[in-house]
Design a protein around this motif. Sequence first.
Motif, PDB file in Angstrom:
ATOM      1  N   VAL A   1      86.693 -37.005 -35.637  1.00  0.00           N
ATOM      2  CA  VAL A   1      85.247 -36.967 -35.825  1.00  0.00           C
ATOM      3  C   VAL A   1      84.733 -36.379 -34.585  1.00  0.00           C
ATOM      4  O   VAL A   1      85.055 -36.021 -33.570  1.00  0.00           O
ATOM      5  CB  VAL A   1      84.422 -38.252 -35.723  1.00  0.00           C
ATOM      6  N   VAL A   2      83.707 -35.484 -35.221  1.00  0.00           N
ATOM      7  CA  VAL A   2      82.778 -34.856 -34.353  1.00  0.00           C
ATOM      8  C   VAL A   2      81.107 -35.193 -34.328  1.00  0.00           C
ATOM      9  O   VAL A   2      80.696 -35.057 -35.332  1.00  0.00           O
ATOM     10  CB  VAL A   2      82.458 -33.128 -34.756  1.00  0.00           C
ATOM     11  N   GLY A   3      80.857 -35.951 -33.144  1.00  0.00           N
ATOM     12  CA  GLY A   3      79.674 -36.817 -33.158  1.00  0.00           C
ATOM     13  C   GLY A   3      79.886 -37.885 -34.218  1.00  0.00           C
ATOM     14  O   GLY A   3      80.740 -38.798 -33.849  1.00  0.00           O
TER      15      GLY A   3
ATOM     16  N   LEU B   1      80.909 -24.839 -41.282  1.00  0.00           N
ATOM     17  CA  LEU B   1      81.147 -23.578 -40.395  1.00  0.00           C
ATOM     18  C   LEU B   1      81.685 -22.643 -41.374  1.00  0.00           C
ATOM     19  O   LEU B   1      81.161 -21.370 -41.182  1.00  0.00           O
ATOM     20  CB  LEU B   1      82.201 -23.977 -39.344  1.00  0.00           C
ATOM     21  N   GLU B   2      82.679 -22.947 -42.403  1.00  0.00           N
ATOM     22  CA  GLU B   2      83.149 -21.803 -43.317  1.00  0.00           C
ATOM     23  C   GLU B   2      82.008 -21.643 -44.318  1.00  0.00           C
ATOM     24  O   GLU B   2      82.147 -20.056 -44.212  1.00  0.00           O
ATOM     25  CB  GLU B   2      84.303 -22.531 -43.815  1.00  0.00           C
ATOM     26  N   GLU B   3      81.503 -22.469 -44.832  1.00  0.00           N
ATOM     27  CA  GLU B   3      80.319 -21.935 -45.824  1.00  0.00           C
ATOM     28  C   GLU B   3      79.530 -21.131 -44.988  1.00  0.00           C
ATOM     29  O   GLU B   3      78.821 -20.148 -45.461  1.00  0.00           O
ATOM     30  CB  GLU B   3      79.749 -23.234 -46.543  1.00  0.00           C
TER      31      GLU B   3
ATOM     32  N   TYR C   1      78.037 -25.437 -34.260  1.00  0.00           N
ATOM     33  CA  TYR C   1      79.260 -26.062 -35.107  1.00  0.00           C
ATOM     34  C   TYR C   1      80.284 -25.368 -34.307  1.00  0.00           C
ATOM     35  O   TYR C   1      81.374 -26.219 -34.093  1.00  0.00           O
ATOM     36  CB  TYR C   1      79.540 -25.307 -36.427  1.00  0.00           C
ATOM     37  N   ARG C   2      80.460 -23.906 -33.912  1.00  0.00           N
ATOM     38  CA  ARG C   2      81.512 -23.721 -33.222  1.00  0.00           C
ATOM     39  C   ARG C   2      81.721 -24.499 -31.715  1.00  0.00           C
ATOM     40  O   ARG C   2      82.892 -24.625 -31.533  1.00  0.00           O
ATOM     41  CB  ARG C   2      81.247 -22.428 -32.959  1.00  0.00           C
ATOM     42  N   TRP C   3      80.700 -24.730 -31.088  1.00  0.00           N
ATOM     43  CA  TRP C   3      80.803 -25.492 -29.946  1.00  0.00           C
ATOM     44  C   TRP C   3      81.331 -27.085 -30.151  1.00  0.00           C
ATOM     45  O   TRP C   3      82.061 -27.415 -29.521  1.00  0.00           O
ATOM     46  CB  TRP C   3      79.703 -25.511 -29.224  1.00  0.00           C
ATOM     47  N   ALA C   4      80.882 -27.438 -31.259  1.00  0.00           N
ATOM     48  CA  ALA C   4      81.266 -28.905 -31.530  1.00  0.00           C
ATOM     49  C   ALA C   4      82.684 -29.068 -31.897  1.00  0.00           C
ATOM     50  O   ALA C   4      83.231 -30.074 -31.607  1.00  0.00           O
ATOM     51  CB  ALA C   4      80.256 -29.376 -32.649  1.00  0.00           C
ATOM     52  N   VAL C   5      83.139 -28.064 -32.673  1.00  0.00           N
ATOM     53  CA  VAL C   5      84.699 -28.264 -32.845  1.00  0.00           C
ATOM     54  C   VAL C   5      85.537 -27.458 -31.686  1.00  0.00           C
ATOM     55  O   VAL C   5      86.956 -27.512 -32.225  1.00  0.00           O
ATOM     56  CB  VAL C   5      84.730 -27.498 -34.351  1.00  0.00           C
ATOM     57  N   GLY C   6      85.077 -27.026 -30.647  1.00  0.00           N
ATOM     58  CA  GLY C   6      85.794 -26.771 -29.592  1.00  0.00           C
ATOM     59  C   GLY C   6      86.323 -25.168 -29.599  1.00  0.00           C
ATOM     60  O   GLY C   6      87.086 -24.775 -28.648  1.00  0.00           O
ATOM     61  N   THR C   7      85.604 -24.500 -30.455  1.00  0.00           N
ATOM     62  CA  THR C   7      85.992 -22.846 -30.149  1.00  0.00           C
ATOM     63  C   THR C   7      84.935 -22.106 -29.236  1.00  0.00           C
ATOM     64  O   THR C   7      85.298 -21.038 -29.106  1.00  0.00           O
ATOM     65  CB  THR C   7      85.938 -22.349 -31.587  1.00  0.00           C
TER      66      THR C   7
ATOM     67  N   LEU D   1      69.943 -24.474 -33.550  1.00  0.00           N
ATOM     68  CA  LEU D   1      70.898 -25.261 -32.662  1.00  0.00           C
ATOM     69  C   LEU D   1      70.375 -26.711 -32.828  1.00  0.00           C
ATOM     70  O   LEU D   1      71.350 -27.621 -32.844  1.00  0.00           O
ATOM     71  CB  LEU D   1      70.644 -24.743 -31.167  1.00  0.00           C
ATOM     72  N   TYR D   2      69.153 -27.044 -32.586  1.00  0.00           N
ATOM     73  CA  TYR D   2      68.874 -28.177 -32.809  1.00  0.00           C
ATOM     74  C   TYR D   2      68.986 -29.009 -34.123  1.00  0.00           C
ATOM     75  O   TYR D   2      69.586 -30.124 -34.084  1.00  0.00           O
ATOM     76  CB  TYR D   2      67.174 -28.306 -32.399  1.00  0.00           C
ATOM     77  N   THR D   3      68.923 -28.237 -35.184  1.00  0.00           N
ATOM     78  CA  THR D   3      69.256 -28.886 -36.556  1.00  0.00           C
ATOM     79  C   THR D   3      70.591 -29.094 -36.617  1.00  0.00           C
ATOM     80  O   THR D   3      70.824 -30.232 -37.067  1.00  0.00           O
ATOM     81  CB  THR D   3      68.558 -28.105 -37.647  1.00  0.00           C
ATOM     82  N   GLY D   4      71.449 -28.373 -36.185  1.00  0.00           N
ATOM     83  CA  GLY D   4      72.770 -28.394 -36.272  1.00  0.00           C
ATOM     84  C   GLY D   4      73.328 -29.597 -35.689  1.00  0.00           C
ATOM     85  O   GLY D   4      74.174 -30.525 -35.844  1.00  0.00           O
TER      86      GLY D   4
END
Length: 117
Positions: free
Chosen positions: A8-10, A21-23, A42-48, A102-105
């Motif tokens: 899980v992410v959050g 992220l892909e869409e 999204y990129r930060w949240a998944v570690g990229t 950023l905030y919305t994501g």
Amino acid sequence: MTTENTTVVGVRSAEEVFTALEELDARCRPFTDYEQGLLEAYRWAVGTRTAAPVTAAATAGPWGPCRAQLLAECQAAAVALRTGADRTEAARAADTDRMLGLYTGLAWLCGHHDDRP
């Protein structure tokens, strides 16, 4: 963080976040400033990305930010939205749109709302 073999992410499953992220990444370019903010979140949240998109803090989790760091970064984005008045009009508009993305994501990742941006 994993629960019963689900990463899980959050509060979202990693699969949900990667799909978002892909869409988003498949949309026509150039990205709007809002979309750029979503991508950064999204990129930060998944570690990229290793540095947080608002505070530039180092990632605290084993492969991405921990939930507490996601919440703190979401809060930092909200503060930045409220205090962005000391720039030129053009810079403020672009930065406001990016910060709103950023905030919305981040708010979606943290479970503040269920509708994926």
